[in-house]
Write an enzyme that holds these catalytic residues in place. Structure first.
Site, PDB file in Angstrom:
ATOM      1  N   CYS A   1      21.172   0.296   2.722  1.00 34.10           N
ATOM      2  CA  CYS A   1      22.231   1.189   3.174  1.00 34.10           C
ATOM      3  C   CYS A   1      22.427   0.956   4.659  1.00 34.10           C
ATOM      4  O   CYS A   1      21.519   1.183   5.446  1.00 34.10           O
ATOM      5  CB  CYS A   1      21.797   2.624   2.912  1.00 34.10           C
ATOM      6  SG  CYS A   1      23.015   3.846   3.321  1.00 34.10           S
TER       7      CYS A   1
ATOM      8  N   GLY B   1       0.785  -1.224   0.000  1.00 34.65           N
ATOM      9  CA  GLY B   1       0.000   0.000   0.000  1.00 34.65           C
ATOM     10  C   GLY B   1       0.819   1.277   0.000  1.00 34.65           C
ATOM     11  O   GLY B   1       0.466   2.257  -0.669  1.00 34.65           O
ATOM     12  N   HIS B   2       1.933   1.271   0.754  1.00 33.63           N
ATOM     13  CA  HIS B   2       2.643   2.553   0.921  1.00 33.63           C
ATOM     14  C   HIS B   2       3.319   3.030  -0.361  1.00 33.63           C
ATOM     15  O   HIS B   2       3.749   4.179  -0.437  1.00 33.63           O
ATOM     16  CB  HIS B   2       3.656   2.469   2.075  1.00 33.63           C
ATOM     17  CG  HIS B   2       4.847   1.596   1.808  1.00 33.63           C
ATOM     18  ND1 HIS B   2       6.087   2.114   1.564  1.00 33.63           N
ATOM     19  CD2 HIS B   2       4.982   0.253   1.750  1.00 33.63           C
ATOM     20  CE1 HIS B   2       6.951   1.117   1.385  1.00 33.63           C
ATOM     21  NE2 HIS B   2       6.297  -0.019   1.489  1.00 33.63           N
TER      22      HIS B   2
HETATM   23  C1  LIG Z   1       9.948  -4.883  -5.646  1.00 35.84           C
HETATM   24  C2  LIG Z   1       9.795  -4.805  -4.168  1.00 35.84           C
HETATM   25  N1  LIG Z   1       9.448  -5.907  -3.481  1.00 35.84           N
HETATM   26  C3  LIG Z   1       9.259  -5.892  -2.150  1.00 35.84           C
HETATM   27  C4  LIG Z   1       9.427  -4.741  -1.423  1.00 35.84           C
HETATM   28  C5  LIG Z   1       9.204  -4.753   0.052  1.00 35.84           C
HETATM   29  O1  LIG Z   1       8.030  -4.051   0.335  1.00 35.84           O
HETATM   30  P1  LIG Z   1       7.745  -3.365   1.771  1.00 35.84           P
HETATM   31  O2  LIG Z   1       8.680  -2.226   1.898  1.00 35.84           O
HETATM   32  O3  LIG Z   1       6.315  -2.909   1.671  1.00 35.84           O
HETATM   33  O4  LIG Z   1       7.920  -4.380   2.818  1.00 35.84           O
HETATM   34  C6  LIG Z   1       9.810  -3.565  -2.083  1.00 35.84           C
HETATM   35  C7  LIG Z   1      10.048  -2.314  -1.324  1.00 35.84           C
HETATM   36  O5  LIG Z   1      10.776  -1.469  -1.743  1.00 35.84           O
HETATM   37  C8  LIG Z   1       9.988  -3.593  -3.496  1.00 35.84           C
HETATM   38  O6  LIG Z   1      10.347  -2.505  -4.175  1.00 35.84           O
END
Ligand SMILES: Cc1ncc(COP(=O)(O)O)c(C=O)c1O
Length: 390
Positions: free
Chosen positions: A333, A206-207
């Site tokens: 990072c 969602g975010h």
């Molecule tokens: C392609 C991809 N998969 C998984 C994630 C992990 O998601 P979350 O940050 O909502 O845990 C991200 C987060 O940047 C992402 O870009």
């Protein structure tokens, strides 16, 4: 501040925030049988239906989670634990997100065999190589990114799904970076794949689209065989026990509907901002190089990922930050030292090059002024970071 890191997380949409607060103020556990519980249940199921419409799946296929990492873990671990008899391998393309890489590494430590698929020079999973490997002996689970979150390269998800279906292997697609930016329909991508094979699971968060952090979903095909990670009250088809986040689901649905309604016009606007940003950077830093697919059709609209030869990512990020520009190295990072990007290395680049990249990502609240701010400082920042000026 000029925020050009919308791929890390983007602004909460005001409409989603309002909806979250409105629903969160009401008491009621959606699993309770009394009136308050049933009211919560109604909102929850209506939100699930609205999300399903945006994802192109049935409401029952939407398993609400806490975000991308949980969705990916549930998919990869859950499919692995329910893998077809006799299979011992996971198909893992290079350049996946750490949520996938590290989940597969944990399963490998427990004995899973990992079969890699190399990327091409722009970061795309070659369909032929994927199809050949997914059909090889012993593959019990396959996973792939719909679009790469670092370099923005869009994969041919339909072709990858078709090859998994043909090989009768269950496929998980990580659509966290793609959802809201690319046309996406679970049903269309799944096609007429046999039960339990082809595209069976798809992760979103969602975010990344203006819903609150802590919301996400895993689409799980009705016929998928997938073991839960969380055990308890048996909510959500028993795939994800735990009291459901009704307010989060409602806010996620609002954000998804708004994002998808605006997708076409936003893609054009963001693509134009991104193109001006890239052209401006290459003019000011002629030795810089755009990584990923130079063709806009093969790239996430808001993504500009550049190599700055001889300039360590962390120095550039620091100088940009001091100038009020937030960007990213596109990789984890730790203690202020950017790790060399495994994605950039998967493009065939050296470790030094993989330490000299910056990802700028524009999003809903980005303006021409944000691009101007980068262009005003990038030449000087590069000169300093690469040691040409001290
Ligand atoms: C392609 C991809 N998969 C998984 C994630 C992990 O998601 P979350 O940050 O909502 O845990 C991200 C987060 O940047 C992402 O870009």
């Amino acid at each position: 501040m000029h925020y050009l890191d919308h791929a890390a997380t983007t602004d909460l949409r005001p409409e989603a925030a309002d909806e979250w607060l409105r629903v969160a103020r009401a008491t009621g556990n959606a699993s309770s049988t009394h009136g308050a519980g049933q009211q919560a249940r109604r909102i929850l199921e209506e939100s699930r239906e609205r999300l399903a419409a945006m994802l192109g799946c049935d409401p029952i296929e939407v398993v609400l989670t806490s975000g991308g990492t949980e969705s990916v873990n549930l998919a990869v671990q859950g499919l692995w634990r329910s893998r077809p008899e006799g299979s011992d391998a996971i198909l893992l393309p290079d350049g996946e997100h750490h949520a996938t890489l590290d989940t597969v590494a944990a399963l490998a430590a427990d004995g899973a065999r990992v079969i890699a698929v190399g990327l091409d020079a722009v970061g795309r999973i070659p369909v032929d190589a994927f199809a050949a490997k997914v059909a090889s002996d012993g593959v019990g689970v396959a996973t792939a990114l719909m679009a790469n979150n670092e370099v923005g390269t869009v994969n041919d998800a339909a072709a990858l799904a078709a090859s998994a279906a043909a090989a009768r292997v269950p496929l998980h697609l990580d659509a966290v970076a793609a959802f809201g930016h690319l046309p996406l329909s679970f049903a269309v991508l799944r096609g007429d794949a046999p039960a339990g094979a082809g595209l069976v699971a798809l992760s979103v968060a969602g975010h990344k689209i203006g819903a609150p952090t802590g919301t996400g979903a895993l689409v799980v095909a009705r016929t998928a065989r997938l073991a839960p990670l969380l055990h308890g009250g048996g909510q959500q088809r028993g795939l994800r026990s735990g009291t459901q986040d009704v307010a989060g689901a409602a806010a996620f649905a609002v954000a998804a509907e708004l994002t998808i309604a605006e997708r076409a016009s936003e893609s054009a606007r963001l693509g134009a901002l991104r193109d001006r940003l890239v052209a401006g950077i290459l003019e000011r830093v002629p030795s810089a190089e755009l990584l990923g697919d130079p063709d806009a059709a093969g790239r996430l609209p808001g993504n500009a990922h550049l190599l700055f030869p001889g300039a360590p990512s962390e120095s550039l990020l620091f100088l940009l930050d001091v100038a009020g520009v937030s960007a990213s190295a596109g990789s984890a990072c730790q203690a202020g030292i950017a790790e060399p990007s495994h994605v950039v290395q998967a493009l065939g680049r050296s470790e030094t090059e993989a330490r000299s990249v910056i990802r700028f990502t524009v999003g809903r609240t980005s303006t021409e002024g944000d691009v101007d701010a980068v262009l005003a400082v990038i030449g000087d920042a590069y000169a300093r970071a690469s040691g040409a000026v001290r």
